[in-house]
Design a protein around this motif. Structure first.
Motif, short mmCIF file in Angstrom:
data_model
loop_
_atom_site.label_atom_id
_atom_site.label_comp_id
_atom_site.label_asym_id
_atom_site.label_seq_id
_atom_site.Cartn_x
_atom_site.Cartn_y
_atom_site.Cartn_z
N THR A 104 109.00 125.88 -52.97
CA THR A 104 108.31 125.89 -51.68
C THR A 104 107.07 125.00 -51.72
O THR A 104 106.81 124.21 -50.82
CB THR A 104 107.84 127.32 -51.33
OG1 THR A 104 108.97 128.14 -51.27
CG2 THR A 104 107.12 127.34 -50.00
N LEU A 105 106.33 125.13 -52.82
CA LEU A 105 105.11 124.35 -52.95
C LEU A 105 105.43 122.86 -52.82
O LEU A 105 104.78 122.12 -52.09
CB LEU A 105 104.46 124.66 -54.29
CG LEU A 105 103.15 123.96 -54.60
CD1 LEU A 105 102.13 124.18 -53.50
CD2 LEU A 105 102.59 124.47 -55.92
N LEU A 109 104.30 120.08 -49.75
CA LEU A 109 103.60 118.82 -50.03
C LEU A 109 104.44 117.60 -49.64
O LEU A 109 103.90 116.56 -49.27
CB LEU A 109 103.19 118.77 -51.51
CG LEU A 109 102.20 119.88 -51.91
CD1 LEU A 109 102.01 119.90 -53.42
CD2 LEU A 109 100.86 119.73 -51.21
N ASP A 110 105.74 117.75 -49.71
CA ASP A 110 106.65 116.67 -49.32
C ASP A 110 106.76 116.53 -47.81
O ASP A 110 106.69 115.46 -47.25
CB ASP A 110 108.09 117.00 -49.75
CG ASP A 110 108.38 116.53 -51.13
OD1 ASP A 110 107.42 116.09 -51.79
OD2 ASP A 110 109.55 116.63 -51.52
N GLN A 111 107.02 117.67 -47.19
CA GLN A 111 107.36 117.63 -45.76
C GLN A 111 106.13 117.56 -44.88
O GLN A 111 106.23 117.26 -43.70
CB GLN A 111 108.19 118.87 -45.39
CG GLN A 111 109.49 118.94 -46.15
CD GLN A 111 110.31 120.16 -45.77
OE1 GLN A 111 109.82 121.08 -45.11
NE2 GLN A 111 111.56 120.18 -46.19
N LYS A 112 105.00 117.88 -45.44
CA LYS A 112 103.72 117.82 -44.71
C LYS A 112 103.77 118.46 -43.33
O LYS A 112 104.04 119.63 -43.22
CB LYS A 112 103.24 116.37 -44.63
CG LYS A 112 103.03 115.73 -46.00
CD LYS A 112 102.16 114.51 -45.92
CE LYS A 112 101.71 114.07 -47.29
NZ LYS A 112 102.84 113.69 -48.18
N THR A 559 98.06 124.96 -48.93
CA THR A 559 97.47 125.94 -48.01
C THR A 559 96.82 125.23 -46.82
O THR A 559 97.02 125.62 -45.66
CB THR A 559 96.41 126.80 -48.74
OG1 THR A 559 97.01 127.38 -49.88
CG2 THR A 559 95.87 127.88 -47.83
N ALA A 560 96.07 124.18 -47.12
CA ALA A 560 95.42 123.42 -46.04
C ALA A 560 96.48 122.84 -45.10
O ALA A 560 96.33 122.86 -43.88
CB ALA A 560 94.56 122.30 -46.62
N ASN A 565 99.24 122.92 -39.93
CA ASN A 565 100.48 123.00 -39.14
C ASN A 565 100.45 124.18 -38.17
O ASN A 565 100.83 124.06 -37.01
CB ASN A 565 101.71 123.17 -40.05
CG ASN A 565 101.99 121.94 -40.90
OD1 ASN A 565 101.19 121.00 -40.91
ND2 ASN A 565 103.09 121.95 -41.61
N GLY A 566 100.00 125.31 -38.68
CA GLY A 566 99.97 126.52 -37.86
C GLY A 566 98.99 126.39 -36.71
O GLY A 566 99.29 126.76 -35.57
#
Ligand code: ARG
Length: 578
Positions: A104-105, A109-112, A559-560, A565-566
């Motif tokens: 997931t991590l 970081l990949d999908q941003k 997390t950032a 995104n949220g």
């Protein structure tokens, strides 16, 4: 993830009970949702929902049934995604494996900024109607709510894979325009109006209504003006268009001030003028229309929905009739479902509208037309502005919040560049988050201090957490590498952050299914708190083990990303510094 878990469950049932599976799975939907973290990362009620649906009982009770499912699910998953699948009190709880948390991590970081996207919408073409102001009338606090809730839902539905478009359904038709035309012709001054259009037009409307008290003939004259407008009288048409353009000037400011995306469609009430006669014909053909005291009505008493007036006794068309035409037109444009973000005082009219559409055969299942009925927003200071002696409007609230946000920024970070810009973002966060963090159904009182503070469950707090993480990443000033080590996950606070990150798409799906942005708001707040516990427990900047430090930095970078995104989905900007 929800879809993956559902798939595992379905396959398990098919393998264990091949004869009954298709029937059992066909009859009812079970749920997979994000529970409190101490229960697991995901949880399903499948055992309780489906147990009774079997012809031949699959086990002696739901708990045993759940236990059997757990065995099969574990086999299918190869222990790869989940560290633990367990049956507790009829629920099946899922806890992710460390391997999966690592994956997931990387994914975040990949999908941003597309991390968390989902396909549950299956590209279904739906229409979301929100922010429906009325020409020449001040925007009240209810309009603020429909704009904020609608905008957030739009973003989430799109992210969840729906093919969604928005419509404003501007209120620009009705007999009140006759009175306004009359007033304008008597006292109107274009130059004055252009400076503050809606307030000035509203003054004219109030003035004519006051005059009517002593001079009732004016009412008749107003009606005549409206009749002329309906018949296409050129002067009246031109004036009416001007009222609309003036009003739009102000709506555009609201869209900008609030940071709400512009509507895809602009099909105002007047758009349906020539579409109403067909609806009437249709109602007649179906034998639904009846005359009562000169009016044309549909009797909905047997559904406990009273009498719906379609055409008034004076021949005037109604709001309800335009709403019928609206639904039918939008459906003809290919929208399979229509969602109405409208305050709960209109529940009755919309229920009547939907029922008539059903009787017409236009709607065949309830989810084709849904009223997202939000509650009342009020201010602690009451409904009136003492300074102006007028009702507090959406604009007043925005202006005051913006002023307070700027003051706070000046105090906290006087050296910050682009302070006015950040203040605007903080104002939007404060106002929107306050609204969105409550269940849309509830009545709420806007609490200034609570909304604007930088700590606690507020929009500015989430922005601040995001900016703080960016500050740490800047300070350590080291490229975040892609190497990970698993033993770091022994640190429970780090693991909790990762577990939280894995739930993001599940939350998006839940918001999209229940139209409840408050679930996303709570999620982001909990994520921020998990981050803060982690950061307190582990002094990342001082960590001397390089590999460990890298891994920690990745966790906070992710997390950032998820916070940003949220927040974006709630219509809130996440500045890098504040
Ligand atoms: N213009 C109305 C108002 O401000 C809301 C319109 C609601 N939408 C609808 N399709 N009836 O109260």
């Amino acid at each position: 993830m929800k879809l993956y878990i559902k798939e595992l469950i379905k396959q398990s049932i098919e393998q264990l009970w091949p004869e009954q599976a298709s029937e059992v799975l066909g009859v009812s939907e079970f749920d997979v949702s994000v529970p409190d973290m101490d229960r697991g990362d995901f949880s399903s009620n499948v055992a309780m929902v489906l147990f009774k649906k079997f012809n031949v009982a699959p086990a002696s009770n739901p708990a045993e049934f759940a236990q059997m499912l757990v065995g099969q699910i574990t086999k299918l998953d190869h222990g790869d995604t989940f560290a633990e699948v367990s049956a507790v009190g009829g629920f099946i709880n899922f806890i992710f494996s460390d391997k999966f948390l690592n994956r997931t991590l990387n994914q975040v970081l990949d999908q941003k900024n597309i991390y968390g996207q989902s396909e549950i919408g299956e590209n279904k073409k739906i229409l979301l109607e929100y922010f429906q102001p009325n020409v020449a009338k001040p925007l009240h606090l209810g309009h603020l709510r429909t704009a904020i809730i609608g905008d957030a839902l739009f973003r989430v539905l799109k992210f969840a894979g729906f093919d969604v478009a928005s419509d404003t359904h501007l209120g620009d038709w009705g007999t009140q325009f006759g009175l306004l035309l009359l007033a304008y012709k008597k006292w109107g001054d274009a130059e004055i109006i252009a400076k503050d259009p809606i307030a000035e037009l509203n003054k004219l409307y109030i003035q004519i209504n006051a005059e009517i008290e002593s001079n009732p003939e004016l009412r008749e004259q107003g009606k005549q003006e409206f009749v002329k407008l309906e018949q296409g009288d050129e002067e009246n048409r031109e004036l009416w268009k001007k009222f609309r353009d003036w009003s739009w000037q102000e709506y555009n400011v609201i869209y900008d001030d609030l940071g709400v995306r512009r509507s895809d469609h602009d099909w105002p009430e007047s758009f349906y003028i020539d579409k109403m006669p067909d609806v009437i014909k249709n109602l007649e053909a179906k034998g639904l229309l009846r005359e009562s005291q000169g009016a044309q009505i549909v009797d909905l008493e047997e559904y406990n929905l009273g009498i719906a007036i379609v055409v008034k006794s004076d021949g005037g068309t109604t709001y309800l009739l335009r709403d019928l035409a609206t639904y039918i037109y939008r459906q003809a444009q290919g929208y399979e479902q229509q969602l109405y973000v409208v305050d709960n005082r209109q529940a009755h009219t919309l229920a009547q509208t939907f029922k008539i559409l059903e009787l017409l055969g236009v709607i065949t299942s309830p989810e084709q037309a849904i009223h997202i009925a939000f509650g009342y927003l009020s201010l602690p200071e009451g409904a009136m502005s003492t300074r102006k002696g007028t009702v507090i409007s959406a604009n007043d609230l925005i202006a005051k919040a913006q002023g307070q946000a700027l003051e706070i920024i000046e105090q906290k970070n006087p050296d910050l560049q682009n302070k006015p810009e950040v203040a605007k973002q903080v104002m939007q966060a404060a106002v929107k988050y306050f609204d969105l963090s409550h269940n849309y159904k509830s009545d709420i009182v806007f609490e200034w201090d609570k909304a604007l503070t930088f700590d606690g469950n507020t929009g500015p707090y989430l922005q601040y957490t995001h900016a703080r993480i960016n500050g740490i990443l800047r300070k350590v000033d080291k490229p975040v590498s892609a190497e990970m080590i698993e033993d770091v996950l022994i640190e429970p606070s780090a693991k909790n952050v990762l577990r939280k990150l894995t739930q993001f798409s599940g939350i998006i799906e839940q918001v999209a299914q229940n139209y409840s942005p408050n679930l996303l708001a709570s999620y982001l707040f909990e994520l921020s708190q998990q981050f803060n516990s982690f950061y307190e427990a582990v002094p990342i900047a001082k960590e001397t083990n390089q590999a460990k430090q890298d891994f920690y930095l990745q966790i906070i970078a992710a997390t950032a990303q998820v916070l940003s995104n949220g927040l974006e989905l709630l219509g809130i900007k996440a500045p890098e510094q504040m």
